[in-house]
Design a protein around this motif. Structure first.
Motif, PDB file in Angstrom:
ATOM      1  N   LEU A 151       3.935   6.467  12.227  1.00  0.00           N
ATOM      2  CA  LEU A 151       4.906   6.758  11.312  1.00  0.00           C
ATOM      3  C   LEU A 151       4.709   6.671   9.685  1.00  0.00           C
ATOM      4  CD1 LEU A 151       8.372   7.568  11.963  1.00  0.00           C
ATOM      5  CD2 LEU A 151       8.583   4.738  11.753  1.00  0.00           C
ATOM      6  N   VAL A 152       4.478   6.189   9.711  1.00  0.00           N
ATOM      7  CA  VAL A 152       3.694   5.947   7.576  1.00  0.00           C
ATOM      8  C   VAL A 152       2.574   5.608   8.083  1.00  0.00           C
ATOM      9  CG1 VAL A 152       4.360   5.034   6.206  1.00  0.00           C
ATOM     10  CG2 VAL A 152       5.805   5.289   6.998  1.00  0.00           C
ATOM     11  N   ALA A 153       1.899   5.898   7.441  1.00  0.00           N
ATOM     12  CA  ALA A 153      -0.122   5.810   7.289  1.00  0.00           C
ATOM     13  C   ALA A 153      -0.361   5.053   5.671  1.00  0.00           C
ATOM     14  CB  ALA A 153      -0.558   6.819   7.399  1.00  0.00           C
ATOM     15  N   GLN A 154      -0.357   3.905   5.255  1.00  0.00           N
ATOM     16  CA  GLN A 154      -1.191   3.513   4.624  1.00  0.00           C
ATOM     17  C   GLN A 154      -0.589   2.609   3.844  1.00  0.00           C
ATOM     18  OE1 GLN A 154      -4.335   3.304   3.060  1.00  0.00           O
ATOM     19  NE2 GLN A 154      -4.454   4.161   5.142  1.00  0.00           N
ATOM     20  N   ALA A 155       0.573   1.896   4.790  1.00  0.00           N
ATOM     21  CA  ALA A 155       2.043   1.128   4.344  1.00  0.00           C
ATOM     22  C   ALA A 155       1.262  -0.198   3.474  1.00  0.00           C
ATOM     23  CB  ALA A 155       2.898   1.085   4.959  1.00  0.00           C
ATOM     24  N   VAL A 156       1.750  -1.051   2.483  1.00  0.00           N
ATOM     25  CA  VAL A 156       1.563  -2.270   2.448  1.00  0.00           C
ATOM     26  C   VAL A 156       2.388  -3.630   2.309  1.00  0.00           C
ATOM     27  CG1 VAL A 156       0.641  -3.284  -0.055  1.00  0.00           C
ATOM     28  CG2 VAL A 156       0.115  -1.064   0.400  1.00  0.00           C
ATOM     29  N   VAL A 157       1.852  -4.258   3.560  1.00  0.00           N
ATOM     30  CA  VAL A 157       2.631  -5.312   3.319  1.00  0.00           C
ATOM     31  C   VAL A 157       3.154  -6.030   2.184  1.00  0.00           C
ATOM     32  CG1 VAL A 157       3.171  -7.272   5.217  1.00  0.00           C
ATOM     33  CG2 VAL A 157       1.405  -5.515   5.525  1.00  0.00           C
ATOM     34  N   VAL A 158       4.282  -6.274   2.207  1.00  0.00           N
ATOM     35  CA  VAL A 158       4.958  -7.534   1.062  1.00  0.00           C
ATOM     36  C   VAL A 158       4.947  -9.171   1.410  1.00  0.00           C
ATOM     37  CG1 VAL A 158       6.693  -7.097  -0.810  1.00  0.00           C
ATOM     38  CG2 VAL A 158       6.082  -5.709   0.071  1.00  0.00           C
ATOM     39  N   ARG A 159       5.254  -8.768   2.430  1.00  0.00           N
ATOM     40  CA  ARG A 159       4.727  -9.796   3.249  1.00  0.00           C
ATOM     41  C   ARG A 159       6.001 -10.547   4.664  1.00  0.00           C
ATOM     42  NH1 ARG A 159      11.272 -12.682   2.291  1.00  0.00           N
ATOM     43  NH2 ARG A 159      12.690 -10.788   2.284  1.00  0.00           N
ATOM     44  N   ILE A 160       5.613 -11.381   5.240  1.00  0.00           N
ATOM     45  CA  ILE A 160       6.101 -11.834   6.582  1.00  0.00           C
ATOM     46  C   ILE A 160       7.408 -11.791   6.405  1.00  0.00           C
ATOM     47  CG2 ILE A 160       5.122 -12.343   8.707  1.00  0.00           C
ATOM     48  CD1 ILE A 160       3.711 -10.778   7.746  1.00  0.00           C
ATOM     49  N   VAL A 161       8.512 -11.887   6.956  1.00  0.00           N
ATOM     50  CA  VAL A 161      10.053 -12.083   6.889  1.00  0.00           C
ATOM     51  C   VAL A 161      10.120 -13.940   8.090  1.00  0.00           C
ATOM     52  CG1 VAL A 161      12.493 -12.633   7.024  1.00  0.00           C
ATOM     53  CG2 VAL A 161      10.516 -10.010   6.387  1.00  0.00           C
ATOM     54  N   ILE A 162       9.850 -15.272   7.017  1.00  0.00           N
ATOM     55  CA  ILE A 162      10.020 -16.549   8.690  1.00  0.00           C
ATOM     56  C   ILE A 162      11.145 -16.248   8.540  1.00  0.00           C
ATOM     57  CG2 ILE A 162       9.530 -18.410   8.520  1.00  0.00           C
ATOM     58  CD1 ILE A 162       6.645 -17.184   7.675  1.00  0.00           C
ATOM     59  N   PRO A 163      11.709 -16.805   9.770  1.00  0.00           N
ATOM     60  CA  PRO A 163      12.817 -16.304  10.872  1.00  0.00           C
ATOM     61  C   PRO A 163      13.363 -17.516  10.429  1.00  0.00           C
ATOM     62  CG  PRO A 163      11.420 -15.642  12.454  1.00  0.00           C
ATOM     63  CD  PRO A 163      10.446 -16.496  11.016  1.00  0.00           C
TER      64      PRO A 163
END
Length: 208
Positions: A151-163
């Motif tokens: 769907l999207v190539a080369q996206a960057v992870v900003v953060r893992i959302v902690i529940p």
């Protein structure tokens, strides 16, 4: 024996209280000087030469270097150590200090962040700053999906959302991702259609 030899040399005597007094006076002067110097300590920051509106790109001609007393709040404002070229994200009036929260990276013109829910666990290499591909499988029926595609190539992870909260889902995770603005509509469509999304790390670790 000459007459001069019988004279007694006059000894110079200093009262210890006089010495202590001089030391106290010197210490007092030094203390006052330190207080005055500390109260006059200023920091160089930027103020707006004219009113800046959202979307403006900062240049040196837009900014005036100003020395002001900020104390511990100096880090909240843009200093001359930061290179111009940032984008204005909040209106800044003429003569107003430029707050760091009122500007953003120029990359914001082309990218933005979205949060996607990913079922299952993430790969261990998916952390903040990781480059990933977002895969999507279109839902074709209850529990049925079409073959997955990128769907999207080369996206960057900003953060893992902690529940947070009383109930924390354990069947998936939410991830904030930085994606090109041109792909935002596709990502939102996939989310609203209930497509199955997966995040796959792009970089392959070197095996020793």
């Amino acid at each position: 024996m000459s007459p001069g030899s019988t004279r007694t040399r006059r000894r110079f005597w200093v009262d210890p209280r006089f010495v202590i007094g001089l030391v106290l006076v010197a210490a007092s002067i030094a203390g006052v000087s330190a207080i005055v110097a500390g109260s006059d300590r200023t920091t160089a920051v930027y103020t707006a030469r004219h009113t800046l509106t959202v979307g403006d790109r900062l240049t040196k001609t837009d900014l005036v270097e100003t020395r002001v007393r900020l104390g511990g709040a100096a880090d909240l404002y843009l200093s001359p150590t930061v290179e111009p070229g940032l984008l204005v994200t909040q209106t800044i009036l003429a003569g107003e200090l430029v707050a760091r929260s009122a500007v953003g990276a120029a990359a914001g013109e082309l990218t933005t962040s979205v949060v996607v829910d990913v079922p299952g666990r993430l790969a261990a290499r998916v952390v903040s700053g990781s480059v990933v591909d977002i895969w999507s499988a279109r839902a074709t029926g209850p529990g049925e999906y079409a073959p997955p595609t990128i769907l999207v190539a080369q996206a960057v992870v900003v953060r893992i959302v902690i529940p947070t909260g009383i109930i924390a889902a354990d069947n998936g995770q939410s991830v904030e991702l930085l994606v090109p603005k041109a792909n935002v509509a596709d990502v939102l469509e996939a989310i609203m259609n209930g497509d199955a999304l997966a995040i796959v790390p792009v970089n392959t670790p070197v095996v020793p």
